[in-house]
Design a protein around this motif. Structure first.
Motif, PDB file in Angstrom:
ATOM      1  N   PRO A  20       0.836  -1.198   0.000  1.00 45.90           N
ATOM      2  CA  PRO A  20       0.000   0.000   0.000  1.00 45.90           C
ATOM      3  C   PRO A  20       0.873   1.252   0.000  1.00 45.90           C
ATOM      4  N   ALA A  21       0.413   2.286  -0.674  1.00 41.54           N
ATOM      5  CA  ALA A  21       1.191   3.522  -0.792  1.00 41.54           C
ATOM      6  C   ALA A  21       1.521   4.125   0.567  1.00 41.54           C
ATOM      7  N   ASP A  22       0.651   3.922   1.556  1.00 38.96           N
ATOM      8  CA  ASP A  22       0.871   4.520   2.874  1.00 38.96           C
ATOM      9  C   ASP A  22       1.561   3.567   3.864  1.00 38.96           C
ATOM     10  N   PHE A  23       2.162   2.492   3.353  1.00 39.79           N
ATOM     11  CA  PHE A  23       2.879   1.568   4.239  1.00 39.79           C
ATOM     12  C   PHE A  23       4.185   2.194   4.703  1.00 39.79           C
ATOM     13  N   ASP A  25       2.845   3.482   7.598  1.00 38.94           N
ATOM     14  CA  ASP A  25       1.982   4.327   8.427  1.00 38.94           C
ATOM     15  C   ASP A  25       0.517   3.891   8.401  1.00 38.94           C
ATOM     16  N   GLY A  26       0.034   3.420   7.253  1.00 39.24           N
ATOM     17  CA  GLY A  26      -1.367   3.044   7.125  1.00 39.24           C
ATOM     18  C   GLY A  26      -1.666   1.617   7.544  1.00 39.24           C
TER      19      GLY A  26
END
Length: 104
Positions: A20-23, A25-26
């Motif tokens: 995921p693009a926010d890995f 943190d997401g």
């Protein structure tokens, strides 16, 4: 004989293979930490339940959930049923429970 199959490009990875693009943190916080004692959730009254200690974890696309999830590496206890043929196993977070829950 020609089958006229579509060409597959390996330049573009399927979405499930990309982090995921926010890995990271997401990503959800892992439920289990190194050293936590766990057991597999029982699927029936006749299951032989394995127990062990978390020795690793990794973030992986879980096709059965259609999302990314934590998967754990568990060193099996010497009295676990599966220890007869392996010393460690992996399990999805959803399939494990803290060992203390059963005893309380």
């Amino acid at each position: 004989m020609s089958l006229n199959l579509p060409l597959i490009s390996l330049d573009e990875l399927p979405p499930s293979v990309r982090l995921p693009a926010d890995f990271p943190d997401g990503a959800a916080m892992p439920k289990f930490l190194y050293g936590d004692r766990v057991e597999w959730k029982s699927l029936s009254d006749t299951d032989n339940i394995d127990t062990g200690v978390i020795i690793g974890r990794f973030y992986l696309f879980a096709h059965h959930q259609n999302q990314w999830a934590w998967k754990y590496l568990i060193f099996l206890d010497s009295d676990s049923y599966s220890r007869r043929f392996c010393s460690a196993d992996t399990a999805w977070e959803q399939d494990l429970t803290p060992l203390e829950e059963r005893n309380s």
